[in-house]
Structure formats: C-alpha cells, structure tokens
Enzyme design. Structure first.
Site, PDB file in Angstrom:
ATOM      1  N   ASP A   1     -11.385 -10.242   3.636  1.00  0.00           N
ATOM      2  CA  ASP A   1     -11.752 -11.640   3.939  1.00  0.00           C
ATOM      3  C   ASP A   1     -12.880 -11.654   4.947  1.00  0.00           C
ATOM      4  O   ASP A   1     -13.279 -10.615   5.473  1.00  0.00           O
ATOM      5  CB  ASP A   1     -10.521 -12.379   4.487  1.00  0.00           C
TER       6      ASP A   1
ATOM      7  N   GLY B   1     -10.785  -8.049   8.271  1.00  0.00           N
ATOM      8  CA  GLY B   1     -11.693  -9.188   8.118  1.00  0.00           C
ATOM      9  C   GLY B   1     -13.102  -8.778   8.532  1.00  0.00           C
ATOM     10  O   GLY B   1     -13.282  -8.111   9.551  1.00  0.00           O
TER      11      GLY B   1
ATOM     12  N   MET C   1      -5.549  -5.431  13.054  1.00  0.00           N
ATOM     13  CA  MET C   1      -4.525  -5.627  14.079  1.00  0.00           C
ATOM     14  C   MET C   1      -3.797  -4.351  14.525  1.00  0.00           C
ATOM     15  O   MET C   1      -2.829  -4.439  15.275  1.00  0.00           O
ATOM     16  CB  MET C   1      -3.499  -6.663  13.579  1.00  0.00           C
ATOM     17  N   GLU C   2      -4.236  -3.182  14.058  1.00  0.00           N
ATOM     18  CA  GLU C   2      -3.460  -1.976  14.374  1.00  0.00           C
ATOM     19  C   GLU C   2      -4.295  -0.732  14.728  1.00  0.00           C
ATOM     20  O   GLU C   2      -3.846   0.119  15.507  1.00  0.00           O
ATOM     21  CB  GLU C   2      -2.558  -1.584  13.177  1.00  0.00           C
TER      22      GLU C   2
ATOM     23  N   GLU D   1       0.845  -1.213   0.000  1.00  0.00           N
ATOM     24  CA  GLU D   1       0.000   0.000   0.000  1.00  0.00           C
ATOM     25  C   GLU D   1       0.869   1.248   0.000  1.00  0.00           C
ATOM     26  O   GLU D   1       0.605   2.208  -0.721  1.00  0.00           O
ATOM     27  CB  GLU D   1      -0.877   0.013   1.248  1.00  0.00           C
TER      28      GLU D   1
END
Ligand code: ADE
Length: 257
Positions: free
Chosen positions: A210, A78, A186-187, A12
């Site tokens: 996902d 997700g 996760m961040e 990215e």
C-alpha cells in the site's frame, strides 16, 4: 544451519508450512513454532504477531530456545518513497525505529537506542545481496506478477513503529524526518535490534502492499490475500539455497554449528 523464519502475517507462514517437512510444532507464548526441513535447511517458522514488542519476543525465542544462526523476516510494508509501487520488494540495508524518541530527556538523539549508541541497524551486505538475488529471481520467474507490471527490487532503509501509517500528513512527516526512507512497517527494526544485541545475522524483506495513505487499509487486506503470501514463499525458497552455499563457503559468521 538453523534458520528462523518470521512472517508478519499468518498467511505467509502457512504458505511455507505447506512445503515444510514438519518434525514438530511447539507452542510458546501464544505462538506456534513449526520446526522441520525446508529447502535443505533446518527451519523454525513462526508468525510474529504485530508490532515491535511482539516481533522482539518472537526473535528472542528463536535465538534463546531454538539457537537459530540467522533470522529471515518477511512481510508487507507501506511505501514512503514515491519511487516505490505496490508489488515492489524492499530488502533492508538499514533499519530504524521511527517512533523511538528519548530526545526530550536531553541525553539521546532522536531515534537513538539507549545503551547501543546507534539509531540505525545495518544488515550484512552479503546477506542483502543474496536476498536481492532471490527476490529478482522470484519476480523474473513469476509471470503472473510480471504481467501486471509489478515488481522492482529495491535496497534501502526501512522504518518500523507501532502504528499502521494511513495518513498523508504522517507520510510527509516521515519523509521529512528520515532521509532515504523507502517504506514503513511494524516489526523489522525490532528484530534488527534483538539480532544486533545477540550478534545474530538477519535479513528483512518486505513487499509493498500500500501507499501508507488513506487507501492503505483496503489495499493492505486485499494484497495479503492475493499476493503477499506467494511473494514470501517464493523469495524465501530461493534465498535458503543461497544462504547454504554462503555458509558452506565459510563466507559468513553463521552455519558452522
Ligand atoms: N505494513 C503494511 N502497510 C503498512 C503501513 N501502511 N503502515 C505500517 N505497516 C504496514
């Protein structure tokens, strides 16, 4: 206005760096900070590495070393809510750390962050609106994604934790524990905590890669390669001019340095 732009994946950041008028690159704690001009703003671009600690280090460095006025975080997530599809975009209005739990000590509520007295971090509503506009603008001008029927922009709660979620049981647990949760990554909530504690505005933008179930690992890697980097680039490119206009209008607390 100095903008810190953090990507959850190196692809990215590399895509945006292609168009950055690069002035310098600084190596700090194993990360490359790409410094230059992009879409009329001074920007510092960096790949965060993965997880809450890595993201917190990155956000703190952007604030302490580079004096950024605002942090934009982009990445993939997700889906937790059944209303989401792969290719949708989520703009966080609230963020929570789903693996933070000191409640067994009997002093704090589940998810509550010590010394802050809160479990959820809120995002400035004007910034949420601008990010939503930028994402909608990107999708409506990206026929290759629209053709596949992808792409609805959602605003809502994002949860972060140091786990890649890829199991239906964990998914059900998260759905039950955190009402209105849209997606998991996760961040984001770690960046939110850093920005909250420093008083710096922030935006978290996630593309759904996902369904956080058993198919997640495979979907995730393909999606990053083919789609996610174009989303991040397209949205950030459209967001920055809107942030500049907001700062010039004096409509927010950043950009007056
Ligand atoms: N980022 C993208 N997909 C994810 C998942 N299933 N769990 C955690 N972070 C993610």
């Amino acid at each position: 206005m100095k903008l810190g732009i953090i990507g959850a994946m190196p692809q990215e950041i590399d895509r945006i760096v292609e168009e950055l008028e690069t002035e310098s690159i600084e190596q700090i704690a194993g990360r490359s900070y790409h410094i230059g001009r992009f879409e009329g703003a001074d920007c510092m671009l960096v790949f965060s590495h993965w997880g809450k600690v890595a993201a917190a280090i990155t956000a703190t460095t952007l604030i302490e070393r580079f004096g950024v006025d605002c942090i934009i975080f982009t990445g993939v997530a997700g889906a937790v809510s059944k209303t989401l599809n792969v290719g949708d975009i989520v703009i966080a209005d609230w963020l929570i750390q789903h693996d933070f739990d000191v409640s067994a000590a009997g002093i704090l509520m589940k998810y509550e962050i010590p010394f802050l007295g809160i479990s959820y971090f809120s995002v400035d509503s004007l910034l949420v609106e601008l990010a939503k506009q930028a994402a909608e603008d990107f999708l409506s001008n990206s026929p290759s994604f629209a053709r596949r029927g992808q792409g609805v922009v959602h605003v809502g709660t994002i949860a972060s934790g140091d786990q890649f979620i890829a199991h239906p049981d964990k998914l059900e647990e998260l759905r039950a524990a955190i009402p209105d949760l849209l997606c998991v990554e996760m961040e984001g909530a770690a960046v939110a905590q850093v920005c909250h504690e420093y008083g710096i505005p922030y935006i978290v933008i996630r593309t759904i890669s996902d369904r956080a179930d058993r198919s997640a690992p495979m979907d995730f890697l393909t999606f990053i390669r083919n789609v996610a980097r174009h989303y991040s680039h397209g949205i950030v490119k459209r967001l920055i001019p809107r942030l500049i206009t907001l700062a010039e209008d004096g409509g927010n607390s950043f950009g007056h340095s």
